[in-house]
Design an enzyme around this catalytic site. Structure first.
Site, short mmCIF file in Angstrom:
data_model
loop_
_atom_site.label_atom_id
_atom_site.label_comp_id
_atom_site.label_asym_id
_atom_site.label_seq_id
_atom_site.Cartn_x
_atom_site.Cartn_y
_atom_site.Cartn_z
N ASP A 62 -46.94 29.65 22.50
CA ASP A 62 -45.83 28.68 22.47
C ASP A 62 -44.69 29.08 23.41
O ASP A 62 -43.86 28.23 23.76
CB ASP A 62 -45.27 28.55 21.05
N GLY B 162 -45.59 36.31 16.85
CA GLY B 162 -44.71 35.26 17.35
C GLY B 162 -43.35 35.27 16.69
O GLY B 162 -42.93 36.29 16.10
N HIS C 107 -46.00 24.19 18.77
CA HIS C 107 -45.15 24.16 17.59
C HIS C 107 -43.90 23.35 17.87
O HIS C 107 -44.02 22.20 18.25
CB HIS C 107 -44.81 25.59 17.19
N THR D 142 -47.33 34.81 21.80
CA THR D 142 -47.57 33.43 21.37
C THR D 142 -47.85 32.53 22.57
O THR D 142 -47.25 32.70 23.63
CB THR D 142 -46.39 32.81 20.58
N ARG E 35 -58.76 4.08 31.21
CA ARG E 35 -58.16 4.31 29.90
C ARG E 35 -56.83 5.07 29.99
O ARG E 35 -56.57 5.74 30.99
CB ARG E 35 -59.10 5.18 29.04
N ARG F 275 -57.41 6.67 24.17
CA ARG F 275 -58.17 7.70 23.46
C ARG F 275 -57.29 8.92 23.26
O ARG F 275 -56.34 9.14 24.01
CB ARG F 275 -59.40 8.13 24.29
N GLY G 250 -42.22 33.95 13.94
CA GLY G 250 -42.23 34.26 12.50
C GLY G 250 -42.40 35.75 12.28
O GLY G 250 -41.73 36.35 11.43
N ARG H 21 -51.20 34.80 8.11
CA ARG H 21 -49.84 34.26 8.13
C ARG H 21 -49.03 34.73 6.91
O ARG H 21 -47.99 34.20 6.62
CB ARG H 21 -49.90 32.73 8.19
O1 F6P Z 1 -47.96 29.56 17.25
C1 F6P Z 1 -49.18 29.29 17.83
C2 F6P Z 1 -49.75 28.01 17.31
O2 F6P Z 1 -50.98 27.79 17.97
C3 F6P Z 1 -48.86 26.79 17.44
O3 F6P Z 1 -48.85 26.26 18.73
C4 F6P Z 1 -49.45 25.88 16.41
O4 F6P Z 1 -48.51 24.98 15.92
C5 F6P Z 1 -49.88 26.83 15.33
O5 F6P Z 1 -50.01 28.10 15.93
C6 F6P Z 1 -51.20 26.45 14.70
O6 F6P Z 1 -51.45 27.34 13.67
P1 F6P Z 1 -52.84 27.53 12.90
O7 F6P Z 1 -53.64 28.51 13.69
O8 F6P Z 1 -52.46 28.03 11.57
O9 F6P Z 1 -53.51 26.20 12.88
#
Ligand code: F6P
Length: 414
Positions: A139, A114, A183, A137, A174, A332, A116, A78
């Site tokens: 997401d 993604g 994200h 991604t 449950r 749960r 970023g 990252r």
């Molecule tokens: O962007 C992909 C993602 O899996 C998001 O859905 C999540 O918020 C983030 O990455 C989690 O990141 P890491 O792998 O740093 O825990």
């Protein structure tokens, strides 16, 4: 074989991994080498590898047999070029990254990542490097593309998990709150929630009212339903949380504007257009998940620095406790987490990655840089990278999928 002016491309994967990265790398490399005679270099661990000159040869052998493999053969991180932890300080390594790429005779850098990564790649493009990106991604939140690779596979995984949770939730009568990644965007939760038949779907885009969710669950009980599944996006927020976040964001924006006004007054006009574009790119704030710098050990060498996302508590726990209290039904939590990013890509993702990767190679061979390779309807097309960078594709609250969910009686929390 078609002749190209581009002689060498560098390939890197950055940000969170997802199924399909290797299939996309393979698509780029096989087409670049096989159809255009372009040499490929693999850059390890994202932008960090570019700054530290860590590479591998990406020849036909390196990408043989990787189509179905999860993860990334190049490794990822990252780390961002403009904010990289180096020797105890956070440094702007943009110029070093560009210089290293040029020294390696890389004519174009292909960045698979993604939202970023799109921003970081654009920063390098503004700084003078030829760049082409691919939208990766789970997401599905990248601007200006209908979809992203990795999403389809994660959708299958999350939907199957909801299917499995149904049987155990029924046995125990449950409420099961299942937390799904995504994200700031609710695409994955919305898709998996509908496909898996969740009774409640909570998205970041629609702040929820706990009492309304509880009432929906109680109503199900009155109709003889013995269980409930609540699909909640990791970024979903209650009305109170959304209000507090909006207040904090506007205070931050005011502080940022104040700082910028003061700076603009100091250096008045930018010197040239290049500088203005660089400034614009630098203004984009990409710290939307808390990160920290950690020392990690890679192989035999001394520990090195890296940017990590801070470890987060599952947000669904607070919601599950509230629903248990408000409904008197045992609750749960299941956090699907990185299971959604693991394993082999779906057939559909393999196909998409191959189309994206090979189109990237075609564009690069033709000297088309500065773009993201996007999905538009049935087509794979280039879109300007600077129009993608810094934007997120969120779920419109009146999206057809939201309407369908409501029409089958799903509670959206509002
Ligand atoms: O962007 C992909 C993602 O899996 C998001 O859905 C999540 O918020 C983030 O990455 C989690 O990141 P890491 O792998 O740093 O825990």
């Amino acid at each position: 074989m078609a002749k190209s002016k581009t002689r060498c491309i560098g390939v890197l994967t950055s940000g969170g991994d997802c199924p399909g990265l290797n299939a996309a790398i393979r698509g780029v490399v096989k087409a670049a080498i096989g159809s255009y005679g372009i040499k490929c270099v693999g850059i390890l661990d994202g932008f960090r590898g570019l700054v530290e000159n860590r590479t591998i040869a990406l020849d036909d052998r390196a990408v043989s047999g990787v189509l179905t493999m999860g993860g990334t053969i190049l490794g990822t991180s990252r780390d961002k070029p403009h904010k990289m932890p180096m020797g105890g300080k956070v440094c702007d390594m943009t110029a070093v990254a560009v210089e290293n790429a040029k020294r390696m005779q890389i004519d174009c850098l292909v960045c698979l990542g993604g939202a970023g990564t799109q921003k970081n790649a654009n920063r390098l493009s503004v700084a003078g490097l030829n760049v082409v990106t691919l939208p990766k991604t789970i997401d599905n939140d990248i601007w200006n593309t209908d979809t992203t690779f990795g999403f389809d596979t994660a959708l299958d995984i999350a939907s199957e998990a909801i299917d499995r949770l149904h049987t155990t939730a029924t046995s125990h009568q449950r409420i099961i709150v299942v937390e799904i990644m995504g994200h700031k965007a609710g695409w994955l939760t919305l898709g998996a929630g509908i496909a898996g038949g969740a009774d409640v779907i909570l998205l970041p885009e629609i702040p929820y009212d706990e009492e309304k969710v509880a009432e929906h669950l109680l109503e199900r009980g009155r109709h003889g339903k013995r269980f409930s599944i609540v699909a909640v996006a990791e970024g979903a927020r209650s009305l109170e949380e959304a209000k507090a976040a909006a207040e904090a964001e506007s205070a931050k924006a005011a502080r940022k504007k104040d700082k910028k006004d003061k700076k603009d007054n100091r250096d008045k006009k930018p010197k040239d257009d290049h500088e203005a574009r660089a400034k614009k790119a630098a203004e984009i704030d990409d710290d939307y998940t808390p990160t920290e710098t950690v020392m990690i050990k890679r192989g035999a060498g001394a520990p090195v620095e890296a940017t990590y996302h801070s470890v987060q508590e599952p947000k669904a726990s607070r919601l599950a406790r509230a629903l248990q209290r408000l409904t008197g039904t045992e609750a749960r939590v299941t956090t699907l987490g990185h299971v959604q990013r693991g394993g082999s890509p779906s057939a559909s993702d393999r196909l998409l990655c191959t189309r994206l990767g090979t189109t990237a190679a075609e564009l690069i061979a033709a000297g088309r840089y500065g773009c993201m390779v996007a999905v538009k309807g049935d087509d794979i097309v280039p879109v300007p990278l600077d129009e993608v960078a810094g934007k997120l594709k969120l779920v419109p609250t009146d999206h057809a999928m939201v309407r369908s969910a409501r029409l089958v009686g799903t509670c959206m929390g509002d």
